[in-house]
Design an enzyme around this catalytic site. Structure first.
Site, short mmCIF file in Angstrom:
data_model
loop_
_atom_site.label_atom_id
_atom_site.label_comp_id
_atom_site.label_asym_id
_atom_site.label_seq_id
_atom_site.Cartn_x
_atom_site.Cartn_y
_atom_site.Cartn_z
N LYS A 111 0.84 -1.20 0.00
CA LYS A 111 0.00 0.00 0.00
C LYS A 111 0.88 1.26 0.00
CE LYS A 111 -3.76 -2.28 2.51
NZ LYS A 111 -4.80 -2.09 3.54
N ARG A 125 2.19 -6.97 9.18
CA ARG A 125 1.60 -5.91 10.01
C ARG A 125 2.13 -5.96 11.43
NH1 ARG A 125 -4.44 -6.77 7.37
NH2 ARG A 125 -3.97 -5.69 5.42
N HIS A 143 -1.80 -5.29 1.30
CA HIS A 143 -3.09 -5.95 1.06
C HIS A 143 -2.87 -7.37 0.56
CE1 HIS A 143 -6.99 -6.92 -0.75
NE2 HIS A 143 -6.29 -7.31 -1.79
P1 ATP Z 1 -6.92 -5.28 2.98
O1 ATP Z 1 -8.19 -5.64 2.23
O2 ATP Z 1 -6.52 -3.86 2.78
O3 ATP Z 1 -5.85 -6.24 2.70
P2 ATP Z 1 -7.94 -6.57 5.26
O4 ATP Z 1 -8.48 -7.57 4.29
O5 ATP Z 1 -7.13 -7.06 6.40
O6 ATP Z 1 -7.14 -5.44 4.51
P3 ATP Z 1 -10.52 -5.40 5.21
O7 ATP Z 1 -11.52 -5.85 6.21
O8 ATP Z 1 -10.64 -5.89 3.80
O9 ATP Z 1 -9.11 -5.72 5.85
O10 ATP Z 1 -10.49 -3.82 5.21
C1 ATP Z 1 -9.87 -3.09 4.16
C2 ATP Z 1 -9.15 -1.91 4.74
O11 ATP Z 1 -10.12 -1.03 5.28
C3 ATP Z 1 -8.23 -2.25 5.91
O12 ATP Z 1 -6.92 -2.54 5.47
C4 ATP Z 1 -8.28 -0.98 6.73
O13 ATP Z 1 -7.35 -0.02 6.24
C5 ATP Z 1 -9.67 -0.47 6.49
N1 ATP Z 1 -10.56 -0.91 7.57
C6 ATP Z 1 -11.19 -2.09 7.70
N2 ATP Z 1 -11.93 -2.15 8.81
C7 ATP Z 1 -11.77 -0.95 9.40
C8 ATP Z 1 -12.27 -0.37 10.58
N3 ATP Z 1 -13.10 -1.02 11.38
N4 ATP Z 1 -11.89 0.90 10.88
C9 ATP Z 1 -11.06 1.57 10.07
N5 ATP Z 1 -10.54 1.07 8.93
C10 ATP Z 1 -10.89 -0.17 8.60
MG MG Z 2 -9.55 -7.09 2.60
#
Ligand code: ATP
Ligand code: MG
Length: 153
Positions: free
Chosen positions: A14, A107, A120
């Protein structure tokens, strides 16, 4: 549990990972684990492109900030292939909330804040294929990796 040696996942350093000089470290982890790199590019994405990538989060309070952050600078888009690439890729990333991520994960080693998560990884084989199409409409690169017989029986 998937046993497809050709499974593919979309991994993206990212905007924060690029600015913090972590591209090489992240690529090195996937290389050393035994995955094969089949696509790679540095992209400064448009808001529309990032909105499509994160479309499931559209409407959430963190969506506008996520789009702004991910378009604030370039990202490194990659496709990695190998046994259990999706599930293992996620394990290598750590938890969505970096505070809950184990040391030794990307992370867990480099991040603290859920809005700055460094890298990601696709969360299912189906989403991986969707994301690969979105980021690499030109397709991936096919080649034989000579190391394969040292990684797989
Ligand atoms: P990514 O898809 O970026 O790899 P992830 O799969 O671990 O991360 P997701 O649940 O897909 O997490 O969320 C996508 C992104 O949105 C996260 O990387 C984070 O930056 C943001 N995000 C997700 N949940 C929250 C939350 N509760 N509060 C703030 N930001 C969030
Ligand atoms: Mg995700």
């Amino acid at each position: 549990m998937s046993c497809n040696v050709n499974e593919r996942t979309y991994i993206m350093v990212k905007a924060d990972g690029v600015q913090r000089g972590l591209i090489g470290n992240i690529i090195g982890r996937f290389e050393k684990r035994g995955f094969k790199l089949i696509a790679l590019k540095l992209v400064h994405a448009t808001p529309a492109h990032i909105e499509k990538h994160y479309e499931v989060w559209s409407g959430t309070p963190f969506f506008p900030g996520l789009i702004k952050f991910m378009t604030s600078g370039p990202v490194v888009a990659m496709v990695w292939q190998g046994l259990g690439a999706v599930e293992t890729g996620r394990a290598m990333l750590g938890e969505t909330n970096p505070l809950a991520s184990a040391p030794g994960t990307i992370r867990g080693d480099f991040a603290l804040d859920i809005d700055r998560t460094i890298c990601h990884g696709s969360d299912s084989v189906e989403n991986a294929e969707k994301e690969i199409k979105l980021w690499f409409p030109e397709g991936v690169v096919q080649y034989d990796a000579t190391f394969a017989s040292w990684i797989f029986e």
